[in-house]
Design a protein around this motif. Structure first.
Motif, mmCIF file in Angstrom:
data_model
loop_
_atom_site.group_PDB
_atom_site.id
_atom_site.type_symbol
_atom_site.label_atom_id
_atom_site.label_comp_id
_atom_site.label_asym_id
_atom_site.label_seq_id
_atom_site.Cartn_x
_atom_site.Cartn_y
_atom_site.Cartn_z
ATOM 1 N N PHE A 77 -11.145 -13.893 -20.202
ATOM 2 C CA PHE A 77 -10.454 -15.193 -21.309
ATOM 3 C C PHE A 77 -11.785 -15.841 -22.134
ATOM 4 C CE2 PHE A 77 -6.911 -13.868 -18.345
ATOM 5 C CZ PHE A 77 -5.607 -13.608 -19.637
ATOM 6 N N ASN A 78 -12.674 -15.023 -21.729
ATOM 7 C CA ASN A 78 -13.843 -16.065 -23.027
ATOM 8 C C ASN A 78 -13.571 -17.279 -22.991
ATOM 9 O OD1 ASN A 78 -16.251 -16.021 -24.905
ATOM 10 N ND2 ASN A 78 -14.333 -15.286 -26.562
ATOM 11 N N ILE A 79 -13.218 -18.038 -21.826
ATOM 12 C CA ILE A 79 -12.981 -19.286 -22.333
ATOM 13 C C ILE A 79 -14.550 -20.035 -21.775
ATOM 14 C CG2 ILE A 79 -12.146 -21.602 -20.885
ATOM 15 C CD1 ILE A 79 -9.901 -19.610 -19.606
ATOM 16 N N GLN A 80 -14.771 -20.759 -23.520
ATOM 17 C CA GLN A 80 -16.158 -21.638 -22.734
ATOM 18 C C GLN A 80 -15.767 -23.043 -21.946
ATOM 19 O OE1 GLN A 80 -17.961 -20.321 -24.531
ATOM 20 N NE2 GLN A 80 -16.948 -18.535 -25.517
ATOM 21 N N SER A 81 -15.107 -23.311 -21.432
ATOM 22 C CA SER A 81 -14.821 -25.204 -20.957
ATOM 23 C C SER A 81 -15.407 -24.409 -19.836
ATOM 24 C CB SER A 81 -13.588 -25.533 -20.979
ATOM 25 O OG SER A 81 -14.394 -26.595 -20.240
ATOM 26 N N ASP A 82 -16.016 -25.567 -19.105
ATOM 27 C CA ASP A 82 -16.642 -25.252 -17.411
ATOM 28 C C ASP A 82 -15.875 -26.399 -16.748
ATOM 29 O OD1 ASP A 82 -18.450 -24.458 -15.225
ATOM 30 O OD2 ASP A 82 -20.254 -25.841 -15.649
ATOM 31 N N THR A 83 -15.003 -26.678 -17.276
ATOM 32 C CA THR A 83 -13.709 -26.959 -16.600
ATOM 33 C C THR A 83 -12.387 -26.565 -15.998
ATOM 34 O OG1 THR A 83 -14.447 -29.200 -18.064
ATOM 35 C CG2 THR A 83 -11.980 -29.150 -16.867
ATOM 36 N N GLY A 84 -12.198 -27.138 -14.605
ATOM 37 C CA GLY A 84 -11.562 -26.525 -13.764
ATOM 38 C C GLY A 84 -10.814 -26.461 -12.461
ATOM 39 N N VAL A 85 -9.775 -26.237 -11.993
ATOM 40 C CA VAL A 85 -9.859 -26.661 -11.128
ATOM 41 C C VAL A 85 -10.311 -27.289 -9.810
ATOM 42 C CG1 VAL A 85 -9.041 -25.768 -8.704
ATOM 43 C CG2 VAL A 85 -8.179 -24.857 -9.852
ATOM 44 N N VAL A 86 -11.760 -26.991 -9.750
ATOM 45 C CA VAL A 86 -12.729 -27.885 -9.300
ATOM 46 C C VAL A 86 -13.105 -28.813 -9.964
ATOM 47 C CG1 VAL A 86 -14.961 -28.154 -8.623
ATOM 48 C CG2 VAL A 86 -13.661 -25.980 -8.108
ATOM 49 N N ASN A 87 -13.287 -29.730 -11.214
ATOM 50 C CA ASN A 87 -12.764 -30.442 -11.513
ATOM 51 C C ASN A 87 -11.303 -31.628 -11.330
ATOM 52 O OD1 ASN A 87 -14.214 -28.312 -13.976
ATOM 53 N ND2 ASN A 87 -15.183 -30.522 -14.125
ATOM 54 N N TYR A 88 -10.509 -30.687 -11.352
ATOM 55 C CA TYR A 88 -9.367 -31.833 -11.120
ATOM 56 C C TYR A 88 -9.489 -31.759 -10.059
ATOM 57 C CZ TYR A 88 -4.606 -32.222 -10.637
ATOM 58 O OH TYR A 88 -3.058 -33.330 -9.877
ATOM 59 N N VAL A 89 -9.528 -31.250 -8.500
ATOM 60 C CA VAL A 89 -10.347 -32.043 -7.189
ATOM 61 C C VAL A 89 -10.558 -32.919 -7.036
ATOM 62 C CG1 VAL A 89 -10.589 -30.977 -4.721
ATOM 63 C CG2 VAL A 89 -9.196 -29.639 -6.471
ATOM 64 N N ILE A 90 -12.086 -32.921 -7.574
ATOM 65 C CA ILE A 90 -12.914 -34.191 -7.556
ATOM 66 C C ILE A 90 -13.288 -35.580 -8.593
ATOM 67 C CG2 ILE A 90 -14.294 -32.495 -6.942
ATOM 68 C CD1 ILE A 90 -15.899 -32.639 -9.818
#
Length: 178
Positions: A77-90
């Motif tokens: 999807f050409n998403i530039q962010s490095d934020t996701g599920v992992v960031n939520y969990v931690i």
């Protein structure tokens, strides 16, 4: 599905959506995982198109990338962010921080984020069921792009949270025993 919803290639995803509805008919907000035996069998491609087919019938849909070891969602999807599920969990991001809009108003994406040191264990974290409950409040359908079940056991950590599991088999690619 989103780019060419009337193409012949889109019709099988409508059929899959209909069959899924028969499997999860008693579930108000179904959670559907898409997996396969090994990488590169088409899990992400199929998860995207199944999620898109729900969005096209105006079902609020979220595509959740839980393939924490080998995510392709952000790239696709050409998403530039490095934020996701992992960031939520931690605890470094909230639901709004990790949710990404698509070109369709009824389809959102939650990428996996950075590769964690222990992906399997991360899926066992108590924040995953919490995330799923939050998603059920906002979305009609949750599609999970999961790790390949024949390669790693990660999907078993969240199996109790899933209402249906779709298993992708790729013609002339998936290994089979004679």
């Amino acid at each position: 599905m989103l780019d060419k919803p009337n193409s012949p290639a889109s019709e099988p995803y409508r059929a899959i959506r209909t069959k899924i509805s028969l499997i999860v008919k008693e579930k108000e907000r179904p959670v559907i995982a898409v997996t396969s035996t090994f990488p590169n069998e088409g899990k992400t491609y199929n998860a995207i198109n199944i999620a898109s087919s729900y969005a096209l019938i105006r079902r609020r849909t979220v595509l959740l990338d839980l393939d924490l070891r080998n995510s392709k969602m952000a790239e696709t999807f050409n998403i530039q962010s490095d934020t996701g599920v992992v960031n939520y969990v931690i605890g470094k991001a909230n639901l709004d921080d990790i949710t990404v809009d698509t070109k369709h108003p009824d389809l959102k994406i939650i990428p996996s984020g950075p590769i964690p040191p222990h992906p399997g264990e991360m899926l066992s974290d108590k924040k995953i069921p919490e995330l799923m409950e939050k998603l059920k409040k906002y979305y009609d359908v949750i599609i999970i792009d999961s790790p390949p079940i024949g390669y790693v056991a990660d999907l078993f950590h969240i199996y109790d949270l899933i209402d249906a599991n779709l298993f992708v088999i790729r013609h002339k690619f998936t290994h089979k025993l004679a």
